[in-house]
Enzyme design. Sequence first.
Site, PDB file in Angstrom:
ATOM      1  N   ARG A 180       0.889  -1.221   0.011  1.00 45.52           N
ATOM      2  CA  ARG A 180      -0.001   0.019  -0.061  1.00 45.52           C
ATOM      3  C   ARG A 180       0.914   1.319   0.099  1.00 45.52           C
ATOM      4  O   ARG A 180       0.367   2.505  -0.232  1.00 45.52           O
ATOM      5  CB  ARG A 180      -0.826   0.020   1.067  1.00 45.52           C
ATOM      6  CG  ARG A 180      -1.966  -0.936   1.121  1.00 45.52           C
ATOM      7  CD  ARG A 180      -2.686  -1.294   2.564  1.00 45.52           C
ATOM      8  NE  ARG A 180      -2.924  -0.066   3.299  1.00 45.52           N
ATOM      9  CZ  ARG A 180      -4.183   0.822   3.052  1.00 45.52           C
ATOM     10  NH1 ARG A 180      -5.081   0.060   2.415  1.00 45.52           N
ATOM     11  NH2 ARG A 180      -4.313   2.022   3.642  1.00 45.52           N
ATOM     12  N   ARG A 184       8.254   6.775  -5.112  1.00 44.57           N
ATOM     13  CA  ARG A 184       8.275   7.364  -6.395  1.00 44.57           C
ATOM     14  C   ARG A 184       9.485   8.203  -6.700  1.00 44.57           C
ATOM     15  O   ARG A 184      10.348   8.721  -5.644  1.00 44.57           O
ATOM     16  CB  ARG A 184       7.306   8.591  -6.179  1.00 44.57           C
ATOM     17  CG  ARG A 184       5.780   8.210  -5.773  1.00 44.57           C
ATOM     18  CD  ARG A 184       5.098   9.397  -5.541  1.00 44.57           C
ATOM     19  NE  ARG A 184       3.506   8.874  -5.356  1.00 44.57           N
ATOM     20  CZ  ARG A 184       2.692   9.466  -4.256  1.00 44.57           C
ATOM     21  NH1 ARG A 184       3.142  10.499  -3.736  1.00 44.57           N
ATOM     22  NH2 ARG A 184       1.591   8.742  -3.985  1.00 44.57           N
ATOM     23  N   ARG A 256      -6.093  -3.956  16.569  1.00 45.09           N
ATOM     24  CA  ARG A 256      -5.278  -3.031  17.204  1.00 45.09           C
ATOM     25  C   ARG A 256      -6.073  -1.478  17.552  1.00 45.09           C
ATOM     26  O   ARG A 256      -7.195  -1.417  16.795  1.00 45.09           O
ATOM     27  CB  ARG A 256      -4.071  -2.462  16.197  1.00 45.09           C
ATOM     28  CG  ARG A 256      -3.070  -3.535  15.767  1.00 45.09           C
ATOM     29  CD  ARG A 256      -2.221  -4.015  17.079  1.00 45.09           C
ATOM     30  NE  ARG A 256      -1.188  -3.000  17.328  1.00 45.09           N
ATOM     31  CZ  ARG A 256      -0.617  -3.283  18.293  1.00 45.09           C
ATOM     32  NH1 ARG A 256      -0.588  -4.150  18.875  1.00 45.09           N
ATOM     33  NH2 ARG A 256       0.357  -2.414  18.710  1.00 45.09           N
ATOM     34  N   ARG A 286       2.802   8.779  15.616  1.00 42.85           N
ATOM     35  CA  ARG A 286       2.734  10.069  14.900  1.00 42.85           C
ATOM     36  C   ARG A 286       1.934  11.071  15.664  1.00 42.85           C
ATOM     37  O   ARG A 286       1.463  10.979  16.834  1.00 42.85           O
ATOM     38  CB  ARG A 286       1.985   9.915  13.780  1.00 42.85           C
ATOM     39  CG  ARG A 286       0.595   9.511  13.672  1.00 42.85           C
ATOM     40  CD  ARG A 286      -0.267   9.376  12.277  1.00 42.85           C
ATOM     41  NE  ARG A 286      -1.451   8.831  12.500  1.00 42.85           N
ATOM     42  CZ  ARG A 286      -2.539   8.801  11.489  1.00 42.85           C
ATOM     43  NH1 ARG A 286      -2.024   9.024  10.236  1.00 42.85           N
ATOM     44  NH2 ARG A 286      -3.755   8.426  11.517  1.00 42.85           N
ATOM     45  N   GLU A 307      -0.546   9.744  18.987  1.00 45.92           N
ATOM     46  CA  GLU A 307      -1.167   8.525  18.682  1.00 45.92           C
ATOM     47  C   GLU A 307      -0.259   7.238  18.924  1.00 45.92           C
ATOM     48  O   GLU A 307       0.815   7.290  18.883  1.00 45.92           O
ATOM     49  CB  GLU A 307      -1.717   8.137  17.116  1.00 45.92           C
ATOM     50  CG  GLU A 307      -2.721   9.160  16.582  1.00 45.92           C
ATOM     51  CD  GLU A 307      -3.242   8.734  15.285  1.00 45.92           C
ATOM     52  OE1 GLU A 307      -2.765   7.738  14.883  1.00 45.92           O
ATOM     53  OE2 GLU A 307      -3.694   9.482  14.579  1.00 45.92           O
ATOM     54  N   TYR A 355      -9.878  -4.210   7.027  1.00 43.61           N
ATOM     55  CA  TYR A 355      -9.435  -2.727   6.872  1.00 43.61           C
ATOM     56  C   TYR A 355      -9.888  -2.145   5.535  1.00 43.61           C
ATOM     57  O   TYR A 355      -9.946  -2.638   4.510  1.00 43.61           O
ATOM     58  CB  TYR A 355      -8.091  -2.564   6.902  1.00 43.61           C
ATOM     59  CG  TYR A 355      -7.704  -1.021   6.652  1.00 43.61           C
ATOM     60  CD1 TYR A 355      -7.516  -0.186   7.851  1.00 43.61           C
ATOM     61  CD2 TYR A 355      -7.576  -0.158   5.499  1.00 43.61           C
ATOM     62  CE1 TYR A 355      -7.088   1.052   7.903  1.00 43.61           C
ATOM     63  CE2 TYR A 355      -7.209   0.901   5.633  1.00 43.61           C
ATOM     64  CZ  TYR A 355      -7.218   1.737   6.870  1.00 43.61           C
ATOM     65  OH  TYR A 355      -6.889   3.014   6.963  1.00 43.61           O
ATOM     66  N   ASP A 357     -10.908   1.726   3.548  1.00 43.94           N
ATOM     67  CA  ASP A 357     -11.108   3.053   3.436  1.00 43.94           C
ATOM     68  C   ASP A 357     -12.439   3.600   3.184  1.00 43.94           C
ATOM     69  O   ASP A 357     -13.210   2.980   2.808  1.00 43.94           O
ATOM     70  CB  ASP A 357     -10.381   3.511   2.284  1.00 43.94           C
ATOM     71  CG  ASP A 357      -8.672   3.537   2.227  1.00 43.94           C
ATOM     72  OD1 ASP A 357      -8.220   3.580   3.360  1.00 43.94           O
ATOM     73  OD2 ASP A 357      -8.062   3.199   1.364  1.00 43.94           O
TER      74      ASP A 357
END
Length: 390
Positions: A180, A184, A256, A286, A307, A355, A357
């Site tokens: 995922r 680049r 989690r 983060r 977090e 999971y 989106d």
Amino acid sequence: MAAGKFLMVGAGLSGAVIGRHLAEAGHSITVIDSRPHAGGNCHTERDADTGVMVHVYGPHIFHTDDAEVWDYVNSFERFKPYKNRVKSTTRGLTGEQEVFSLPVNLHTINQFFRKTMRPEEAHDFITQEQADTSIADPQTFEEQAMRFVGKDLYEAFFKGYTIKQWGMHPSELPASILKRLPVRFNYDDNYFFHRFQGMPENGYTPMIEKILNHDNITVQLETEFTPQMGAAHDHVFYSGPLDGYFGYELGRLGYRTLDFERFTHQGDYQGCAVMNYGEEDVPYTRITEHKHFAPWEDHEGSVLYREFSRLAEPGDIPYYPVRQVKEKELLAAYVKLAEATAGVTFVGRLATYRYLDMDVTIREALDAARGFAACLDKGEAAPAFFTAPL
């Protein structure tokens, strides 16, 4: 087709979208949720002191290539342009902490290795000098990272973060998780590559409340579901935890969860919405600064979350399904129970133990609503799952 009475368990995206579709077809819909607000984990609210729009259960950024889903959400709330540009604080090759751009891109590579490479040069450098080409078929997260970015970038950006996020070493996780995360060889630091990206101007909760705002929909918050409620309805759409529907009789599926340490700041704390911390010795994964999720607004005060990820315990909010071998075995047993249960369809992230989106959740909800309507037209029983969990 006679009008039916249908119960949506959960006032998040799945329940709202399915409920709205069936309400518009003339059916009577009751939506219940155990929380005091609609929106599920997408819930947003204004901070009373700063006016900042806060993503209460962690940031949600809408991105999709699905034009129908994009048009759907924009029909209820205007989405304003937003590009997710993530930064990471981690140790560079010198051992000093530095700030880098994610996903790994040409700027990250040049900064990290102290070079000025062009795209072709960077590609050759990573694939020929850094990547471990002896790994022909990566099976684990660690092998995938070593194969495609090499040891240095893996240890700086992925290893420690992953250990904190998943509570296990990357050598224990499947390679599919890392697939995922793009690399680049240009200066594009937009975290996502989807055609449509944005944030709802007034937050996700008002959008979902508008979806639920229909004469045929009744919303009951702070209401716990019991399977006996199904007797008063023609069908139930359940978006809670799959194992929870059955009272955890076979055991608990692994998740989690996240703990948030909220703090405020006068001014701009970190200059970006998301700052990752890649090192294992920093306990949080983060810091998110929520006013940057709405760059069209201007706020002097700031609301931030640190977090912390850990294994979910009973009573915790489940966020990420673990889906290791033993969880998949238990999931298969619960799927078998679900398929033997009449009058209920399991939908969404928790009920299919995947999971998802937001755009995929909405797409699957639209497809489920249409599939259910087709079952009604044919006089057929609806399946337990319109999207298979396994």
